[in-house]
Motif scaffolding. Structure first.
Motif, short mmCIF file in Angstrom:
data_model
loop_
_atom_site.label_atom_id
_atom_site.label_comp_id
_atom_site.label_asym_id
_atom_site.label_seq_id
_atom_site.Cartn_x
_atom_site.Cartn_y
_atom_site.Cartn_z
N ASN A 9 4.45 -12.20 9.46
CA ASN A 9 3.99 -12.54 8.17
C ASN A 9 3.01 -11.85 7.62
N GLY A 10 3.09 -11.70 6.15
CA GLY A 10 1.92 -11.03 5.42
C GLY A 10 2.16 -9.50 5.59
N ALA A 11 3.35 -9.12 6.07
CA ALA A 11 3.55 -7.51 6.21
C ALA A 11 3.83 -6.95 4.84
N GLY A 12 4.23 -7.77 3.82
CA GLY A 12 4.49 -7.28 2.65
C GLY A 12 6.00 -6.99 2.46
N LYS A 13 6.79 -7.58 3.31
CA LYS A 13 8.38 -7.29 3.08
C LYS A 13 8.88 -8.35 1.71
N THR A 14 8.11 -9.66 2.04
CA THR A 14 8.79 -10.54 0.75
C THR A 14 8.23 -9.95 -0.60
N THR A 15 6.92 -9.42 -0.60
CA THR A 15 6.41 -9.08 -1.66
C THR A 15 7.08 -7.72 -2.23
N LEU A 16 7.57 -6.85 -1.25
CA LEU A 16 8.53 -5.77 -1.90
C LEU A 16 9.64 -6.31 -2.42
N ILE A 17 10.44 -7.27 -1.90
CA ILE A 17 11.58 -7.50 -2.51
C ILE A 17 11.37 -8.31 -3.95
N LYS A 18 10.30 -8.87 -3.84
CA LYS A 18 9.98 -9.58 -5.21
C LYS A 18 9.84 -8.73 -6.25
N VAL A 19 9.26 -7.59 -6.07
CA VAL A 19 8.94 -6.51 -7.03
C VAL A 19 10.70 -5.98 -7.26
N LEU A 20 11.44 -5.92 -6.26
CA LEU A 20 12.78 -5.49 -6.69
C LEU A 20 13.69 -6.33 -7.34
N SER A 21 13.24 -7.78 -7.23
CA SER A 21 14.07 -8.68 -7.97
C SER A 21 13.22 -9.25 -9.12
N GLY A 22 12.06 -8.33 -9.64
CA GLY A 22 11.51 -8.59 -11.01
C GLY A 22 10.66 -9.73 -10.91
N ILE A 23 10.43 -10.40 -9.88
CA ILE A 23 9.31 -11.53 -9.89
C ILE A 23 7.89 -10.94 -10.06
N HIS A 24 7.64 -9.71 -9.12
CA HIS A 24 6.11 -9.36 -9.36
C HIS A 24 6.24 -8.11 -9.99
N LYS A 25 5.38 -7.40 -10.87
CA LYS A 25 5.11 -6.12 -11.34
C LYS A 25 4.03 -5.54 -10.70
N PRO A 26 4.52 -4.28 -10.09
CA PRO A 26 3.63 -3.43 -9.41
C PRO A 26 2.50 -2.89 -10.31
N ASN A 27 1.47 -2.79 -9.34
CA ASN A 27 0.11 -2.45 -10.15
C ASN A 27 0.27 -0.71 -10.46
N SER A 28 0.88 -0.17 -9.37
CA SER A 28 1.15 1.24 -9.74
C SER A 28 2.55 1.61 -8.98
N LYS B 133 0.67 -1.29 0.23
CA LYS B 133 -0.08 0.03 0.11
C LYS B 133 0.76 1.39 -0.03
N ASN B 134 0.99 2.02 -1.01
CA ASN B 134 1.53 3.37 -1.33
C ASN B 134 3.02 3.22 -0.51
N VAL B 135 3.87 2.22 -0.93
CA VAL B 135 5.07 2.15 -0.13
C VAL B 135 6.15 2.89 -0.92
N SER B 136 6.79 3.78 -0.04
CA SER B 136 8.03 4.45 -0.55
C SER B 136 9.17 4.43 0.31
N GLU C 271 2.28 -1.73 4.50
CA GLU C 271 2.75 -0.42 4.43
C GLU C 271 4.10 -0.27 5.13
N LYS C 272 4.88 0.83 4.84
CA LYS C 272 6.16 1.02 5.78
C LYS C 272 5.71 1.71 6.79
N VAL C 273 6.09 1.23 8.13
CA VAL C 273 5.50 1.96 9.15
C VAL C 273 6.42 2.57 9.79
#
Lengths: 325, 266
Positions: free
Chosen positions: B47-66, B29-32, B231-233
């Motif tokens: 678990n489920g905080a989004g940290k693995t998802t974030l790095i999967k974007v950085l490593s090209g596995i997932h494409k962000p929606n925006s 969610k709107n991570v910067s 989210e980054k908190v």
């Protein structure tokens, strides 16, 4: 020490099981039916059957190596034979062979595209295309058969594609040897082969290492289609005629040869040499039953039993080899 | 219109307003956030905080929606692991990274195999593959009897991690992302992996270290980023908060104001 080195050998060479079976069978067949089985004529005929089944199974094993399966190969085999026989008299053997290979590549492309693009189970999809192209084959021949006039079966080029012998064995056998060498070089000694096995071993890992997984699978399907059509070409060339039922149930024998040969059904482990030995074992059994006057339907029954036994013993052998380190 | 120039002063990795959905699940969610070279970042969260998802974007596995991703000041437009590897971003994940069915040498170069051409056909350069992986096996303390030709399925969890880290070092990467690198490892193996992470940072690489264990990463990291519910908190330098304070933040669902800098209006 002795035990551990045998384990090491079995671990690295999954084809050892089938090689032992082949040796035992050859010994048994030779002694039990005297020269009815082990004579030059019969062995040459086994070599020809092994060749066409082997090429078909080699293609199927590549797809199996990626973790998918192609059971449409029996129909592709038939289409290959029909395309070759239907055109060889007018355009000559080499263009006809290339046309058959193109048709096979087309079927492989269709299978691979649908599997990778839509994520359909390859078992289900290729079962459908097996039926579709069987239907096409029957429709093409309209219930009759395609044949090549006798006076056109004597040319050198016609003999080159299954229509004749070289050094006492049908030319199909030499094509199998060539195909085996080329594919072994590809699978074990090129980056493409390394990636194919990686995709079958772990899709997630392959993807994370930057491998375009779908492209690898698509290529395997295309290669499989080409090999199936070439196998059909060689069989068609040998017989000189083919009907819409050509290659029926060959898909099961091809997959049986793969499993017998030590390929993992779920991918990641392919023994091309084992696949050819697997095809040899199946052809030998078939021939043994024929020369002993056993009804051919028993072969299907025996084939089923052999595959189950092979799967169980392969598992047991692998487990044993991996147990203590 | 001008193309964004390569900027030496830009952070090595910068993401802006990243959003990613998996169906109904809002994973990011709107991570910067931005990361610089030579830093060891502790990326922490449940678990489920989004940290693995974030790095999967950085490593090209997932494409962000925006949202936008910048690498060395340059906008990243296409997402595929192949491109991430080309940029020098190496991700060390627990579950993937090595194929059990292949030898260590084959795994080591998977996806970028060295070749020798014979008649124009690329053949694997087995000698190079074997030499490089043997070097890593010896440097990274694998058992004496392990050879480069052994299947990966023969290795222990720690040995697998060592191979993955060794590979990251060997390929002269700029970013090494470690996702829960010490799970299932023995105490000694865990220390070894943590030492390696610090060595990479000391060599000037950006290391992003993902873990649940705030105490463990607090000892290693220069900066701690906490994520919660996509989210980054929290984003603080190591000295600003103690491990216990950070643990409290995670326990309370992370609702603490970012103390490192003002939130920029978007």
């Amino acid at each position: 020490m002795m035990g551990s080195s045998v384990r090491q050998l079995v671990r690295q060479h999954s084809e050892i099981g089938i090689l032992l079976i082949a040796i035992l069978l050859v010994a048994f067949f030779s002694f039990s039916s005297f020269d009815k089985w082990a004579n030059a004529y019969n062995l040459a005929s086994i070599a020809q059957i092994t060749a066409t089944l082997g090429l078909l199974a080699l293609g199927a094993s590549l797809v199996m190596g990626t973790g998918e399966i192609d059971i449409s190969v029996g129909s592709t085999f038939g289409i290959g034979a029909l395309v070759y026989l239907g055109t060889v008299a007018t355009i000559g053997p080499i263009p006809a062979m290339l046309l058959a290979a193109t048709a096979g590549a087309g079927i492989g492309l269709l299978n691979g595209f649908l599997v990778t693009r839509f994520g359909i189970s390859s078992l289900m999809l290729t079962l459908s295309t097996l039926l579709v192209f069987r239907g096409v084959a029957v429709a093409l021949t309209e219930g009759f058969s395609f044949s090549v006039p006798y006076d056109q079966r004597s040319g050198f080029l016609y003999q080159l594609f299954g229509g004749g012998d070289f050094l006492g064995v049908n030319t199909a056998f030499w094509w199998l040897l060539l195909g085996l060498i080329v594919l072994m070089a590809f699978l074990y000694a090129t980056p493409g082969g390394n990636r194919l096995l990686a995709v079958g071993g772990s899709v997630g890992t392959a993807h994370s290492r930057g491998i375009r997984v779908n492209r690898v699978k698509l290529r395997a399907f295309i290669l499989c289609g080409i090999l199936a059509a070439l196998a059909g070409t060689l069989e068609g060339g040998k017989l000189g005629f083919a009907d819409g039922g050509m290659g029926r149930l060959m898909e099961l024998q091809a997959i049986a040869a793969c499993v017998l040969g030590g390929c993992a059904l779920l991918g990641g482990r392919v023994s091309l040499f084992g696949v050819v030995i697997g095809a040899f074992v199946l052809s030998s059994i078939q021939s043994f039953l024929v020369v002993n006057g056993v009804q051919p339907q028993w072969f299907m029954l025996l084939l089923g039993v052999i595959v189950v036994v092979a799967a169980i013993s392969d598992r047991a052998l692998r487990d044993w080899a991996l147990r203590s380190r | 219109m001008s193309v964004t120039p390569m900027n030496k002063n830009a952070p090595l990795i910068e993401v802006r307003n990243l959003d990613l959905h998996f169906g109904a699940f809002h994973a990011l969610k709107n991570v910067s956030v931005s990361f610089d070279s030579g830093q060891l970042i502790g990326l922490v969260g449940d678990n489920g905080a989004g940290k693995t998802t974030l790095i999967k974007v950085l490593s090209g596995i997932h494409k962000p929606n925006s949202g936008e991703v910048y690498f060395a000041g340059k906008r990243v437009k296409e997402f595929h692991p192949k491109l991430a590897i080309k940029f020098g971003i190496e991700t060390i994940q627990q579950s993937v990274g090595l194929c059990d069915n292949l030898s260590i040498a084959r795994n080591f170069y998977l996806g970028r195999e060295p070749v020798k051409r014979w008649f124009g056909i690329p053949f694997l350069d087995f000698k190079k593959m074997r030499d490089a992986s043997t070097k890593v096996i010896r440097t990274f303390g694998l058992r004496e009897n392990v050879s480069a030709d052994d299947q990966v399925e023969m290795l222990s969890g720690g040995e697998r991690q060592s191979i993955k880290i060794g590979r990251a070092v060997e390929f002269k990467n700029r970013v090494v992302i470690m996702d829960e690198p010490t799970n299932h490892l023995s105490v000694r193996e865990r220390e070894h992996v943590n030492e390696l992470a610090q060595q990479l940072r000391d060599q000037g690489l950006l290391v992003i270290y993902i873990t649940h264990d705030i105490h463990q990463v607090h000892k290693l990291a220069d900066r701690i980023v906490i994520m919660e519910n996509g989210e980054k908190v929290t984003d603080v330098a190591k000295d600003e908060m103690t491990a216990d304070e950070l643990e409290e933040v995670i326990r309370c669902g992370g609702r603490v104001v970012d103390t490192s800098k003002e939130v920029e209006p978007s």
